[in-house]
Motif scaffolding. Structure first.
Motif, PDB file in Angstrom:
ATOM      1  N   LYS A 107      21.570  38.337  45.598  1.00 53.47           N
ATOM      2  CA  LYS A 107      20.072  38.622  46.154  1.00 53.47           C
ATOM      3  C   LYS A 107      20.109  38.771  47.570  1.00 53.47           C
ATOM      4  N   THR A 108      20.620  38.700  48.301  1.00 58.97           N
ATOM      5  CA  THR A 108      20.791  39.505  49.994  1.00 58.97           C
ATOM      6  C   THR A 108      20.120  40.826  50.111  1.00 58.97           C
ATOM      7  N   LYS A 109      19.826  40.794  51.221  1.00 56.52           N
ATOM      8  CA  LYS A 109      19.476  41.552  51.382  1.00 56.52           C
ATOM      9  C   LYS A 109      19.751  42.031  52.987  1.00 56.52           C
ATOM     10  N   PRO A 110      19.988  43.437  53.224  1.00 58.41           N
ATOM     11  CA  PRO A 110      19.684  44.519  52.007  1.00 58.41           C
ATOM     12  C   PRO A 110      21.020  44.367  51.345  1.00 58.41           C
ATOM     13  N   ARG A 111      20.389  44.920  49.387  1.00 62.22           N
ATOM     14  CA  ARG A 111      22.005  44.369  48.886  1.00 62.22           C
ATOM     15  C   ARG A 111      23.538  45.421  49.104  1.00 62.22           C
ATOM     16  N   VAL A 112      24.326  44.724  48.997  1.00 65.26           N
ATOM     17  CA  VAL A 112      25.318  46.246  48.926  1.00 65.26           C
ATOM     18  C   VAL A 112      26.159  46.321  47.761  1.00 65.26           C
ATOM     19  N   TYR A 113      26.483  45.197  46.947  1.00 68.64           N
ATOM     20  CA  TYR A 113      27.010  44.928  45.760  1.00 68.64           C
ATOM     21  C   TYR A 113      25.926  45.556  44.358  1.00 68.64           C
ATOM     22  N   SER A 114      26.362  46.284  43.625  1.00 71.64           N
ATOM     23  CA  SER A 114      26.432  45.774  42.330  1.00 71.64           C
ATOM     24  C   SER A 114      26.575  45.466  41.514  1.00 71.64           C
ATOM     25  N   VAL A 115      26.469  44.450  40.228  1.00 71.63           N
ATOM     26  CA  VAL A 115      27.047  43.793  39.192  1.00 71.63           C
ATOM     27  C   VAL A 115      28.698  44.142  39.706  1.00 71.63           C
ATOM     28  N   ASP A 116      28.767  45.568  38.906  1.00 74.36           N
ATOM     29  CA  ASP A 116      30.404  46.014  38.249  1.00 74.36           C
ATOM     30  C   ASP A 116      31.360  45.985  39.508  1.00 74.36           C
ATOM     31  N   THR A 117      30.636  46.689  41.178  1.00 76.97           N
ATOM     32  CA  THR A 117      31.663  46.615  42.365  1.00 76.97           C
ATOM     33  C   THR A 117      31.571  45.108  42.693  1.00 76.97           C
ATOM     34  N   PHE A 118      30.694  44.203  42.671  1.00 81.57           N
ATOM     35  CA  PHE A 118      30.958  43.332  42.791  1.00 81.57           C
ATOM     36  C   PHE A 118      31.916  42.525  42.464  1.00 81.57           C
ATOM     37  N   VAL A 119      32.014  42.827  40.977  1.00 81.76           N
ATOM     38  CA  VAL A 119      33.472  42.147  39.904  1.00 81.76           C
ATOM     39  C   VAL A 119      34.446  42.392  40.840  1.00 81.76           C
ATOM     40  N   HIS A 120      34.790  44.157  40.312  1.00 84.04           N
ATOM     41  CA  HIS A 120      35.708  44.801  41.313  1.00 84.04           C
ATOM     42  C   HIS A 120      36.059  44.363  42.457  1.00 84.04           C
ATOM     43  N   TRP A 121      35.164  43.988  43.536  1.00 92.71           N
ATOM     44  CA  TRP A 121      35.811  43.176  44.112  1.00 92.71           C
ATOM     45  C   TRP A 121      35.962  41.857  44.566  1.00 92.71           C
ATOM     46  N   PHE A 122      36.148  40.839  43.534  1.00 92.65           N
ATOM     47  CA  PHE A 122      36.183  39.408  43.875  1.00 92.65           C
ATOM     48  C   PHE A 122      37.272  39.691  42.819  1.00 92.65           C
ATOM     49  N   LYS A 123      37.861  40.257  42.216  1.00 95.33           N
ATOM     50  CA  LYS A 123      38.279  40.465  41.172  1.00 95.33           C
ATOM     51  C   LYS A 123      40.458  40.947  42.784  1.00 95.33           C
ATOM     52  N   GLN A 124      39.831  42.112  43.164  1.00 90.67           N
ATOM     53  CA  GLN A 124      40.205  42.596  44.013  1.00 90.67           C
ATOM     54  C   GLN A 124      40.812  41.361  45.578  1.00 90.67           C
ATOM     55  N   ASN A 125      39.758  40.501  45.758  1.00 92.74           N
ATOM     56  CA  ASN A 125      39.765  39.514  47.086  1.00 92.74           C
ATOM     57  C   ASN A 125      40.568  38.595  46.157  1.00 92.74           C
ATOM     58  N   TYR A 126      40.198  37.680  44.933  1.00 88.46           N
ATOM     59  CA  TYR A 126      40.814  36.350  44.204  1.00 88.46           C
ATOM     60  C   TYR A 126      41.235  36.638  43.051  1.00 88.46           C
ATOM     61  N   PRO A 127      41.995  37.299  43.273  1.00 88.10           N
ATOM     62  CA  PRO A 127      43.406  37.596  41.599  1.00 88.10           C
ATOM     63  C   PRO A 127      43.215  36.350  40.830  1.00 88.10           C
ATOM     64  N   SER A 128      43.654  34.957  41.639  1.00 89.31           N
ATOM     65  CA  SER A 128      44.080  33.761  40.896  1.00 89.31           C
ATOM     66  C   SER A 128      42.746  32.929  39.894  1.00 89.31           C
ATOM     67  N   GLU A 129      41.782  33.342  40.501  1.00 90.59           N
ATOM     68  CA  GLU A 129      40.394  33.065  40.158  1.00 90.59           C
ATOM     69  C   GLU A 129      39.556  33.533  39.132  1.00 90.59           C
ATOM     70  N   VAL A 130      39.219  32.527  37.949  1.00 89.97           N
ATOM     71  CA  VAL A 130      38.721  33.949  36.763  1.00 89.97           C
ATOM     72  C   VAL A 130      37.556  34.672  37.542  1.00 89.97           C
ATOM     73  N   CYS A 131      37.884  35.376  36.137  1.00 93.30           N
ATOM     74  CA  CYS A 131      36.055  36.435  36.863  1.00 93.30           C
ATOM     75  C   CYS A 131      35.793  37.206  35.892  1.00 93.30           C
ATOM     76  N   PRO A 132      35.232  36.871  35.073  1.00 90.32           N
ATOM     77  CA  PRO A 132      34.605  38.004  34.056  1.00 90.32           C
ATOM     78  C   PRO A 132      34.061  39.126  34.151  1.00 90.32           C
TER      79      PRO A 132
END
Length: 342
Positions: A107-132
């Motif tokens: 919802k951030t404007k301008p938007r930097v991430y897509s769904v796919d790139t955010f999922v990848h970013w989240f896995k890299q930065n929060y490896p211990s958190e649950v990520c669908p």
């Protein structure tokens, strides 16, 4: 002598309510567990567990004593209770941290991430958190389980079914310069920096209306956006020459445009080799076409560019150049050519 052996595996099925009714009736008649099992073509252990599950203590008011008996309704009720307790609550309930960050990011404007790139970013930065997975997130959005809607995903809304069977004559009827067929083969490999694709993004089909000239580099997906006061041929020629001079001719080995009349003077530009795609062949400049589609998130069709300032355009250019791309291994163009991205 040939022997045949049946290797067909049968899958276990839960007892149905009518089978429980038969068990109750046969058990009252004094049949043993094995006899009931043979009658119902079930394993004796299945019948034994069911009788144990459905047995309830009753009070005999006449004899003033208690006794145990199997009841089909009791067995069914206990079975339903156990089933409801054993159902997995699902991934959704355990990934609230991810969902909160995803919602904010998209919802951030301008938007930097897509769904796919955010999922990848989240896995890299929060490896211990649950990520669908990406597909699971899209399913959550379609099921309206998130505070996100399809309008928050512009590319998802713009997807259309491609129509096959449309054929056009791909012969260049007007020769503006070198055909794409003469372009060096190394351009196709995307193995080196300096090969660009260009086009105009138009708000309204009026030549006096402002337009955006966009250049997309094939290797890094770096984007350059320049606002033009109109899309006359002389304006396009001047704009492209200014871009090459400002950024440096060493960064522009080739540039490929379509064969629109607004590009008829680009063959006079110095510092690079200009090539022209075939008519009705946007896939020959697919990198630029795709990036132009991303621009529509910021500049919707039909809305004039008259009110778009230099700051607005630079902000969009910065956003696209810092947006992670799956095709770049989830790097962004600015990671590959940082000296040109800012």
């Amino acid at each position: 002598m040939t022997q045949s052996k049946n290797t067909t595996h049968t899958h276990y099925q839960q007892l149905q309510f009518d089978e429980r009714g038969q068990i109750e009736a046969l058990y009252e008649q004094g049949m043993s567990i094995r006899q009931i099992a043979r009658r119902l073509h079930r394993n004796p252990s299945t019948i034994s567990r069911e009788i144990r599950r459905g047995t309830a203590v009753q009070i005999d008011s006449q004899q003033h004593c208690t006794y145990s008996a199997y009841f089909a309704e009791t067995g069914e009720a206990v079975y339903r209770k156990h089933r409801s307790a054993s159902v997995w609550s699902g991934l959704f309930s355990s990934c609230s941290f991810f969902i909160n960050l995803l919602t904010k990011a998209l919802k951030t404007k301008p938007r930097v991430y897509s769904v796919d790139t955010f999922v990848h970013w989240f896995k890299q930065n929060y490896p211990s958190e649950v990520c669908p997975s990406t597909s699971t997130v899209y399913r959550y959005i379609n099921d309206q389980r998130l505070l996100l809607r399809n309008q928050d995903l512009p590319m998802k809304l713009r997807r259309r079914i491609k129509h096959h069977g449309r054929h056009h004559n791909r012969t260049n009827k007007k020769v503006l310069g070198q055909s794409i067929e003469l372009r060096p083969s190394i351009v196709e490999s995307r193995s080196e920096f300096g090969h660009w694709e260009g086009d105009l993004v138009k708000a309204k089909r009026v030549e006096s209306e402002p337009a955006l000239m966009t250049l997309t580099e094939r290797f890094s997906r770096l984007e350059i956006i320049v606002k033009l006061p109109n899309y006359h041929a002389q304006t396009c020629q001047k704009a492209l020459q200014t871009i090459i001079d400002d950024y440096g001719a060493q960064h522009f080995q080739t540039v490929t445009f379509d064969n629109g009349s607004e590009f008829s003077l680009l063959n006079n530009v110095s510092g690079t080799d200009i090539f022209f795609a075939h008519p009705y062949s946007p896939w020959e400049r697919g990198t630029n076409e795709n990036t132009n589609g991303l621009l529509r998130e910021f500049f919707p069709k039909g809305k004039s560019f008259k009110d778009s300032s230099l700051v607005d355009i630079q902000e969009v250019q910065y956003t696209l150049n810092h947006r992670p791309r799956k095709c770049l291994g989830y790097k962004c163009p600015a990671d590959i050519v940082p000296e040109l991205a800012d």
